[in-house]
Design a protein around this motif. Structure first.
Motif, PDB file in Angstrom:
ATOM      1  N   TYR A   1     153.598  29.770   8.045  1.00  0.00           N
ATOM      2  CA  TYR A   1     152.670  28.654   8.244  1.00  0.00           C
ATOM      3  C   TYR A   1     151.833  28.853   9.502  1.00  0.00           C
ATOM      4  O   TYR A   1     150.688  28.446   9.562  1.00  0.00           O
ATOM      5  CB  TYR A   1     153.424  27.331   8.306  1.00  0.00           C
ATOM      6  N   ARG A   2     152.455  29.476  10.532  1.00  0.00           N
ATOM      7  CA  ARG A   2     151.693  29.684  11.755  1.00  0.00           C
ATOM      8  C   ARG A   2     150.471  30.549  11.491  1.00  0.00           C
ATOM      9  O   ARG A   2     149.386  30.291  11.990  1.00  0.00           O
ATOM     10  CB  ARG A   2     152.567  30.322  12.830  1.00  0.00           C
ATOM     11  N   LYS A   3     150.648  31.583  10.675  1.00  0.00           N
ATOM     12  CA  LYS A   3     149.527  32.459  10.353  1.00  0.00           C
ATOM     13  C   LYS A   3     148.453  31.675   9.599  1.00  0.00           C
ATOM     14  O   LYS A   3     147.270  31.806   9.871  1.00  0.00           O
ATOM     15  CB  LYS A   3     150.008  33.608   9.483  1.00  0.00           C
ATOM     16  N   GLN A   4     148.894  30.874   8.626  1.00  0.00           N
ATOM     17  CA  GLN A   4     147.925  30.100   7.846  1.00  0.00           C
ATOM     18  C   GLN A   4     147.159  29.126   8.726  1.00  0.00           C
ATOM     19  O   GLN A   4     145.931  29.045   8.667  1.00  0.00           O
ATOM     20  CB  GLN A   4     148.639  29.294   6.766  1.00  0.00           C
ATOM     21  N   PHE A   5     147.906  28.376   9.543  1.00  0.00           N
ATOM     22  CA  PHE A   5     147.261  27.358  10.380  1.00  0.00           C
ATOM     23  C   PHE A   5     146.374  28.024  11.423  1.00  0.00           C
ATOM     24  O   PHE A   5     145.284  27.546  11.727  1.00  0.00           O
ATOM     25  CB  PHE A   5     148.306  26.469  11.050  1.00  0.00           C
TER      26      PHE A   5
END
Lengths: 312, 201
Positions: free
Chosen positions: B173-177
């Protein structure tokens, strides 16, 4: 009947262009890796273990080092981090502080894979998405409703057993002799007692697990970095390195030596893919449903998944 | 003769395997096991099988999950360096939305439960932190490696990350956000989260 001739004229015909492709991809891969390594001021060029490679990348590219990832200094094992975690135990009042966990080395990082071809990859991602929902999923669902699960497991086992050479040789090339032995034993046991591999007796009775190794991991073992991300039509997430490995595996697949007529070969392969797909319906949907940007989610999941496989 | 030996070795292997599965069970593992067992009990409860009980079922699961999962910690770690710049309201809103998204994702996974075996393979502990390694064996005989990362808060061990086959949820999720925020803004991220949570939830 005498179909077991690997060096028949016909198969050579197919093999030569593939061989050229392998060499070509290999060259690019090597070139790409050394370029990236140079950008990151890596001391020893392309020959770096994969994790070290990932670490050097962060310096050269847009990858942002997080405030708390200082502890990612080389060889920062769990023990070194004691000093960092100690203050938190006293109930640090600063709510904003994100505590580095002691296993910082294998998670919580912003490392990711270079994706210079992102527009093209995204286009293929959309293409694959449509291909899945419009073609593969309906076909696999139909197949699933006809063939009971037990049958599909047997078929999967058969194909898994068939491609033993890929795993065995990948083990061997990485010096994993135990894995190599396990794979050979598995093949002998399953092919005989397990009725040509339809039953995975070696795992059930002897606890000989499948060795999850492939040529992509072999390349990683010899210090070749992932290169960059590729989202291939039909094949999906990959990297330059793993695609190279995949092409190499075409040589190790016994299917190509046993069935060297083009259409029957394609038939077998399609059947394998269909069978596998029927067991994985819902996975892609879940990823899509859970993610805000499915493309990035897939790219990162692939990256993390491969790192995990390579580490093992 | 050979047959006897084979049977013997199989027998020994089975015993060894059984012994190995008993040996690890610290506090974090116990906490994870408690939650998992409660969830399995709810999912397999024949009283909640009917379609009209679906809401009740997911409410119960949600309660159990909420106790064990530290949504705030997950949000913090997911937003990472972007967390500090957020106002209190923004943080609250984010935790709420992200928590809902994760909850739903987890619920979807759990509700598909059909007799998978859960084996507690390993546990690592270091101060306030622990990793509980779990192996899930599906009916199709595939094994899925799941790692729970926990942090001790008060008496309980709370989950702040799950990784499946080495893919960490928080990392993903960190990469996506991160990718959304470098392209546009936090507002846009919140909008995207909102529409995601609302869609067929």
């Amino acid at each position: 009947m005498a179909r077991f001739h690997p060096f028949q004229k016909r198969s050579l015909f197919v093999v030569t262009p593939v061989r050229c492709l392998v060499c070509f991809v290999f060259l690019i891969s090597f070139f790409g890796t050394s370029c990236l390594a140079e950008e990151g001021n890596a001391p020893s060029g392309a020959i770096l273990p994969d994790s070290a490679f990932a670490a050097t990348e962060t310096e050269g590219h847009e990858f942002i080092r997080l405030a708390y990832s200082e502890s990612q200094a080389p060889q920062a094992g769990p023990i070194d981090d004691d000093s960092r975690t100690a203050p938190n135990q006293k109930g640090d009042p600063d709510d904003d502080a994100i505590d580095a966990d002691p296993w910082e080395d294998d998670a919580q990082s912003m490392d990711s894979i270079p994706d210079p071809l992102e527009p093209v990859n995204r286009a293929f991602f959309v293409f694959n998405d449509k291909a899945y929902f419009w073609f593969f999923k309906p076909v696999a669902t139909g197949y699933k409703s006809v063939v009971p699960e037990v049958g599909r497991i047997c078929i999967r086992n058969f194909f898994t057993n068939l491609i033993m050479p890929i795993r065995a040789i990948s083990c061997l090339l990485q010096g994993k002799f135990e894995g190599f032995g396990i794979e050979l034993t598995r093949c002998v046991v399953n092919t005989t007692v397990g009725f040509l591999g339809f039953q995975d007796v070696a795992r059930q009775a002897l606890d000989f697990q499948i060795q999850d190794e492939d040529l992509g991991q072999v390349l990683a073992y010899y210090g070749i970095g992932p290169g960059f991300y590729l989202n291939l039509p039909f094949l999906g997430a990959s990297t330059l390195r793993d695609t190279t490995g995949w092409v190499g595996e075409l040589y190790l697949n016994p299917l190509d030596y046993m069935v060297d007529d083009f259409w029957p070969n394609v038939g077998f392969r399609s059947f394998d893919i269909l069978n596998k797909t029927s067991m994985r319906i819902g996975e892609y949907e879940a990823l899509k449903k859970a993610s805000v940007d499915p493309y990035v989610a897939m790219r990162d999941a692939y990256y993390q998944y491969r790192l995990n496989q390579i580490e093992k | 003769m050979l047959c006897n030996r084979l049977i013997m070795s199989v027998f020994i292997l089975v015993i060894l395997a059984a012994a190995a599965s008993v040996s690890v069970a610290g506090e974090p593992t116990e906490d994870v096991r408690k939650t998992t067992d409660r969830i399995i009990a709810i999912v397999t409860d024949p009283g909640l099988k009917e379609a009209d009980k679906a809401q009740e079922k997911s409410r119960q699961i949600r309660n159990v999950v909420d106790e064990r999962f530290d949504w705030e910690e997950m949000s913090k770690r997911t937003l990472a360096r972007n967390w500090k710049d957020r106002t209190e309201e923004e943080k609250k809103e984010f935790i709420d939305l992200f928590g809902k998204l994760l909850e739903r994702t987890y619920l979807d996974k759990v509700e598909g439960y059909s007799g998978e075996k859960v084996l507690y393979v390993d546990e690592k502990m270091q101060g306030n932190y622990a990793i509980v390694a779990v192996k899930i064996v599906t009916k199709q005989e595939t094994e899925i490696q799941v790692d729970y990362r926990l942090q001790k808060k008060g008496k309980e061990w709370l989950v702040y990350d799950i990784s499946i086959e080495g893919v960490s949820l928080v990392n993903n999720y960190r990469k996506q956000f991160g990718s959304i925020m470098t392209r546009s803004s936090f507002k846009d991220l919140i909008e995207k989260l909102k529409s995601k949570v609302e869609e067929e939830s």
